[in-house]
Design a protein around this motif. Structure first.
Motif, PDB file in Angstrom:
ATOM      1  N   GLY A   1       0.776  -1.235   0.000  1.00  0.00           N
ATOM      2  CA  GLY A   1       0.000   0.000   0.000  1.00  0.00           C
ATOM      3  C   GLY A   1       0.803   1.278   0.000  1.00  0.00           C
ATOM      4  O   GLY A   1       0.238   2.359   0.196  1.00  0.00           O
ATOM      5  N   PHE A   2       2.098   1.216  -0.217  1.00  0.00           N
ATOM      6  CA  PHE A   2       2.923   2.423  -0.271  1.00  0.00           C
ATOM      7  C   PHE A   2       2.893   3.019  -1.677  1.00  0.00           C
ATOM      8  O   PHE A   2       2.957   2.289  -2.674  1.00  0.00           O
ATOM      9  N   GLY A   3       2.825   4.344  -1.757  1.00  0.00           N
ATOM     10  CA  GLY A   3       3.044   5.010  -3.021  1.00  0.00           C
ATOM     11  C   GLY A   3       4.536   5.173  -3.246  1.00  0.00           C
ATOM     12  O   GLY A   3       5.314   5.163  -2.287  1.00  0.00           O
ATOM     13  N   THR A   4       4.967   5.280  -4.473  1.00  0.00           N
ATOM     14  CA  THR A   4       6.401   5.400  -4.750  1.00  0.00           C
ATOM     15  C   THR A   4       6.672   6.471  -5.793  1.00  0.00           C
ATOM     16  O   THR A   4       5.853   6.721  -6.673  1.00  0.00           O
ATOM     17  N   THR A   5       7.855   7.086  -5.667  1.00  0.00           N
ATOM     18  CA  THR A   5       8.380   8.004  -6.664  1.00  0.00           C
ATOM     19  C   THR A   5       9.814   7.600  -6.945  1.00  0.00           C
ATOM     20  O   THR A   5      10.599   7.396  -6.011  1.00  0.00           O
ATOM     21  N   CYS A   6      10.177   7.447  -8.218  1.00  0.00           N
ATOM     22  CA  CYS A   6      11.525   7.010  -8.589  1.00  0.00           C
ATOM     23  C   CYS A   6      12.318   8.168  -9.190  1.00  0.00           C
ATOM     24  O   CYS A   6      11.804   8.906 -10.037  1.00  0.00           O
ATOM     25  N   VAL A   7      13.549   8.300  -8.746  1.00  0.00           N
ATOM     26  CA  VAL A   7      14.446   9.352  -9.238  1.00  0.00           C
ATOM     27  C   VAL A   7      15.618   8.684  -9.953  1.00  0.00           C
ATOM     28  O   VAL A   7      16.357   7.918  -9.334  1.00  0.00           O
ATOM     29  N   PRO A   8      15.806   8.924 -11.253  1.00  0.00           N
ATOM     30  CA  PRO A   8      16.879   8.262 -12.005  1.00  0.00           C
ATOM     31  C   PRO A   8      18.254   8.807 -11.656  1.00  0.00           C
ATOM     32  O   PRO A   8      18.388   9.863 -11.035  1.00  0.00           O
ATOM     33  N   GLY A   9      19.270   8.073 -12.075  1.00  0.00           N
ATOM     34  CA  GLY A   9      20.644   8.505 -11.844  1.00  0.00           C
ATOM     35  C   GLY A   9      21.548   8.064 -12.976  1.00  0.00           C
ATOM     36  O   GLY A   9      21.098   7.456 -13.953  1.00  0.00           O
ATOM     37  N   ILE A  10      22.824   8.349 -12.857  1.00  0.00           N
ATOM     38  CA  ILE A  10      23.805   7.965 -13.876  1.00  0.00           C
ATOM     39  C   ILE A  10      24.256   6.536 -13.592  1.00  0.00           C
ATOM     40  O   ILE A  10      24.780   6.255 -12.515  1.00  0.00           O
ATOM     41  N   SER A  11      24.054   5.648 -14.537  1.00  0.00           N
ATOM     42  CA  SER A  11      24.475   4.264 -14.331  1.00  0.00           C
ATOM     43  C   SER A  11      25.977   4.131 -14.543  1.00  0.00           C
ATOM     44  O   SER A  11      26.610   4.965 -15.195  1.00  0.00           O
ATOM     45  N   SER A  12      26.557   3.059 -14.000  1.00  0.00           N
ATOM     46  CA  SER A  12      27.988   2.804 -14.170  1.00  0.00           C
ATOM     47  C   SER A  12      28.323   2.606 -15.643  1.00  0.00           C
ATOM     48  O   SER A  12      29.427   2.918 -16.094  1.00  0.00           O
ATOM     49  N   LEU A  13      27.347   2.061 -16.416  1.00  0.00           N
ATOM     50  CA  LEU A  13      27.532   1.891 -17.857  1.00  0.00           C
ATOM     51  C   LEU A  13      27.791   3.239 -18.524  1.00  0.00           C
ATOM     52  O   LEU A  13      28.775   3.422 -19.255  1.00  0.00           O
ATOM     53  N   VAL A  14      26.912   4.204 -18.274  1.00  0.00           N
ATOM     54  CA  VAL A  14      27.035   5.520 -18.897  1.00  0.00           C
ATOM     55  C   VAL A  14      28.318   6.213 -18.437  1.00  0.00           C
ATOM     56  O   VAL A  14      29.050   6.805 -19.239  1.00  0.00           O
ATOM     57  N   TYR A  15      28.603   6.097 -17.146  1.00  0.00           N
ATOM     58  CA  TYR A  15      29.775   6.775 -16.590  1.00  0.00           C
ATOM     59  C   TYR A  15      31.069   6.224 -17.179  1.00  0.00           C
ATOM     60  O   TYR A  15      31.937   6.973 -17.646  1.00  0.00           O
ATOM     61  N   LEU A  16      31.214   4.883 -17.172  1.00  0.00           N
ATOM     62  CA  LEU A  16      32.446   4.273 -17.676  1.00  0.00           C
ATOM     63  C   LEU A  16      32.616   4.524 -19.166  1.00  0.00           C
ATOM     64  O   LEU A  16      33.724   4.819 -19.632  1.00  0.00           O
ATOM     65  N   ALA A  17      31.529   4.427 -19.933  1.00  0.00           N
ATOM     66  CA  ALA A  17      31.620   4.671 -21.372  1.00  0.00           C
ATOM     67  C   ALA A  17      32.089   6.097 -21.652  1.00  0.00           C
ATOM     68  O   ALA A  17      32.913   6.338 -22.544  1.00  0.00           O
ATOM     69  N   ALA A  18      31.589   7.053 -20.861  1.00  0.00           N
ATOM     70  CA  ALA A  18      32.001   8.450 -21.049  1.00  0.00           C
ATOM     71  C   ALA A  18      33.466   8.642 -20.688  1.00  0.00           C
ATOM     72  O   ALA A  18      34.223   9.301 -21.423  1.00  0.00           O
ATOM     73  N   ARG A  19      33.891   8.079 -19.571  1.00  0.00           N
ATOM     74  CA  ARG A  19      35.286   8.211 -19.141  1.00  0.00           C
ATOM     75  C   ARG A  19      36.240   7.556 -20.144  1.00  0.00           C
ATOM     76  O   ARG A  19      37.358   8.039 -20.357  1.00  0.00           O
ATOM     77  N   ALA A  20      35.788   6.454 -20.750  1.00  0.00           N
ATOM     78  CA  ALA A  20      36.641   5.737 -21.699  1.00  0.00           C
ATOM     79  C   ALA A  20      36.532   6.304 -23.109  1.00  0.00           C
ATOM     80  O   ALA A  20      37.277   5.895 -24.007  1.00  0.00           O
ATOM     81  N   GLY A  21      35.585   7.234 -23.305  1.00  0.00           N
ATOM     82  CA  GLY A  21      35.384   7.794 -24.634  1.00  0.00           C
ATOM     83  C   GLY A  21      34.859   6.777 -25.623  1.00  0.00           C
ATOM     84  O   GLY A  21      35.192   6.809 -26.810  1.00  0.00           O
ATOM     85  N   THR A  22      34.016   5.861 -25.131  1.00  0.00           N
ATOM     86  CA  THR A  22      33.498   4.768 -25.958  1.00  0.00           C
ATOM     87  C   THR A  22      31.982   4.855 -26.047  1.00  0.00           C
ATOM     88  O   THR A  22      31.305   4.960 -25.015  1.00  0.00           O
ATOM     89  N   PRO A  23      31.400   4.806 -27.236  1.00  0.00           N
ATOM     90  CA  PRO A  23      29.933   4.798 -27.331  1.00  0.00           C
ATOM     91  C   PRO A  23      29.380   3.487 -26.790  1.00  0.00           C
ATOM     92  O   PRO A  23      30.007   2.438 -26.940  1.00  0.00           O
TER      93      PRO A  23
END
Length: 668
Positions: free
Chosen positions: A358-380
């Protein structure tokens, strides 16, 4: 005044009576035992009735009390009791609501595990365990405890976990369960408690019923997986009458009394991103500033103390919900998760549980490790195969063969080294790895190189990796490998033409569990493993020379989801997980016994048999008539191959082969 009659043999039933009582709706709650009554909520408008009732007594109760509707919240295994309640309600002219408990196994993927087995009864579980060694934790209750006495040395091997009631203790004692081998406690238990129990008693096998989320089924399975314990699940009886969830039953009852369900507290599920506060989104930071409680794993809670909020350290969803239900003083609770909620996150299991309560929920997204590592490595990362092998069984090697780029979450000390050793073993030395450790923290390290370069390096236990294979995705996508591609020796092999038709008849799926019995060189095993890339293939072969050839072919074709089992079927099938499909290329005269064992393990297994000798064809035909099978198909394959002789192309005939296929009817 009208009231609700609840038969409450489960946690859900007790909870429903409590919440209806709080809504000023009179309820009468029936339980079978005095112990059950001690667990019932007390309060104005809540009446208790204790004692087992037959159908006539139930009907009399329904007629003598001003009952509005009947709620059946008894245990899923109390089939006879449910039948009596339903019939009594029908004869009394009352509406009947069946409250079903949730399965509770979300995210476990039991079918993909090679140590989870399903049986129909406790007696069948005991028969399964009778040929296996190791200590057993019996968590199926005291009523069927006598079944375990059929096991050799049961008084020392079996540890019975029962309710701490005089009746249960007396029954267990009369059967010889005493001292250290009798655990008297009230569940459900957390994953950590189950894990500690299994380690303390040296458990090799757990027997449990699929008792639902409220019965701690998920926690048992996850603890067993961590402890390396095999699980025998006594299947849940089929619900003949459509059931309703807790929320659905509550809404229907409230509607009968002209009331609406109050909106539950809102819980925020917030993604931290890679970990450092600096990588949180603005929305996430605002959520932490405005909440009045932070819940999360210990290391996260410690890092979030900068927000100065009360906290509760836990990553177990059942513990989190129990805490929220007990501590209603927190009006704006928040549960923190690393990475992003939608990428291999514990939020997947928590969200449905919160909704159910019976709880209501709200979800807040974040930066996944996939997105972070790909950006740091310069890899799509678009088009990459996304995987996690952190606490999960995945065919990572096959994914690397099939894709140019794979992103994976690793877990455990030495996981990078083990991955590199596997890549080299399967001939993937040219794959380039980019490993990310402690992403977003001051100790962040991102390293790139080939597998050989990483063998002598140490990495953090929790790491993420991008694997780039320049040759990925270039393999054939259909079965039908040429015979000459297999390492063969002097061992018989199922030829291409027959193999292709046989594999088509198997109708494999990506996650199939396949037996190849009498595997020979493993040509069928290899092709089955390539097709069922997310499943498991067991090549059963009695000859040592052939088993070694299968291992060589396993390595050549990089099918890490293929396991070689040396031995003679059907004995060699003992201890293997239930198959979804089976190919029998050789039976050594044990065809009937093999098929019987297959049907015992899975009564709806799909079987394909290859037969050359007419005697084998005759035996297979007899089995089809004798055993509960359907969808029978019989074909004879007569193929010829061209052979160049001088200026002519001559056709050379192969041995004619009968291909017989069928499916179990599900009634063995």
């Amino acid at each position: 005044m009208k009231q609700v009659l609840i038969f409450a043999g489960t946690t859900e039933g007790r909870r429903l009576s409590e919440e209806l009582g709080a809504a000023k709706i009179p309820v009468t709650v029936c339980v079978a035992t005095e112990y059950g009554e001690t667990l019932l909520p007390k309060g104005e408008g809540i009446t208790h009735r204790t004692g087992r009732l037959d159908q006539g007594q139930m009907e009399a109760l329904m007629r003598e009390e001003p009952v509005s509707c009947v709620v059946d919240a008894t245990h899923p295994y109390a089939v006879a009791v449910s039948d009596n309640i339903r019939e009594a309600a029908r004869l009394s002219g009352l509406s009947y609501l069946r409250l079903l408990r949730e399965d509770g196994s979300e995210g476990i993927s039991a079918e993909s595990s090679d140590r989870v087995f399903f049986v129909k009864s406790v007696r069948e579980a005991v028969a399964f365990l009778s040929e296996l060694e190791g200590n057993i934790l019996a968590s199926t209750g005291s009523k069927e405890l006598s079944e375990y006495t059929a096991l050799p040395d049961y008084q020392n091997r079996v540890f019975a976990r029962v309710l701490s009631t005089g009746e249960s203790v007396k029954l267990a004692g009369s059967l010889g369960f005493a001292g250290r081998n009798l655990i008297c406690m009230q569940g459900p238990f957390s994953e950590e408690f189950n894990y500690a129990t299994m380690k303390e008693y040296g458990i090799s096998w757990l027997v449990t019923k699929a008792s639902g989320r409220a019965g701690g089924y998920g926690e048992k399975l996850r603890a067993a997986k961590r402890a390396g314990v095999g699980v025998v699940v006594v299947g849940r009886p089929k619900e003949e009458i459509p059931g309703l969830s807790f929320s659905q039953v509550k809404r229907q009852v409230l509607a009968q009394f002209g009331k609406k369900e109050e909106e539950g507290r809102k819980v925020m599920l917030v993604s931290l991103g890679p970990g450092a506060v600096s990588q949180m989104t603005g929305e996430a930071k605002d959520a932490f500033r405005n909440c009045d409680l932070i819940i999360g794993a210990g290391r996260m809670v410690e890092a979030l103390r900068v927000f100065g909020k009360p906290s509760f350290s836990s990553y177990q969803e059942t513990e989190i919900v129990a805490f929220l239900e007990e501590h209603k003083e927190y009006e704006k609770p928040l549960v923190a998760f690393s990475g992003d909620l939608g990428f291999y996150s514990g939020a997947k299991r928590l969200l449905p549980l919160l909704a159910e309560r019976g709880f209501g929920t709200t979800c807040v997204p974040g930066i996944s490790s996939l997105v972070y590592l790909a950006a740091r490595a310069g890899t799509p990362w678009d088009g990459a195969k996304l995987m996690s092998v952190h606490g999960r069984a995945e065919n990572l090697i096959r994914a690397v063969r099939e894709h140019k780029r794979v992103f994976a979450l690793l877990g455990g000390k030495g996981s990078v080294k083990e991955l590199c050793e596997e890549l080299l073993f399967y001939g993937l030395s040219e794959v380039r790895l980019t490993v990310g450790e402690n992403l977003s923290y001051g100790t962040e390290r991102i390293t790139s190189g080939c597998p050989k370069e990483f063998l002598d390096r140490s990495f953090d236990g929790l790491a993420a990796v991008i694997l780039e294979n320049p040759e990925g995705g270039r393999e054939r996508v259909t079965h039908g490998l040429p015979d000459e591609e297999f390492i063969r020796g002097e061992v018989p092999m199922t030829k291409l033409e027959v193999r292709s038709v046989s594999l088509s008849r198997l109708e494999l799926k990506r996650d199939s569990v396949v037996y190849d019995i009498g595997a020979g060189t493993g040509s069928v095993s290899v092709e089955a493993a390539l097709l069922a890339s997310e499943g498991r293939v067991y090549a059963i072969e009695r000859k040592r020379e052939a088993a070694e050839l299968i291992r060589e072919n396993r390595r050549k074709f990089a099918v890490s989801n293929l396991e070689v089992v040396e031995g003679l079927a059907p004995e060699a099938l003992s201890g293997l997980p239930a198959p979804t499909h089976a190919f029998i290329g050789g039976s050594a005269g044990n065809l009937k016994e093999i098929v019987q064992v297959l049907l015992e393990k899975n009564s709806t297994v799909r079987v394909v048999i290859n037969a050359i000798a007419l005697e084998t064809v005759a035996e297979a035909s007899g089995l089809i008539r004798e055993l509960p099978v359907e969808d029978v198909s019989v074909s004879q394959i007569m193929a010829s191959r061209g052979k160049r002789l001088g200026g002519y192309e001559l056709m050379t005939g192969l041995n004619p082969v009968y291909i017989i296929s069928f499916v179990g009817k599900g009634a063995f």
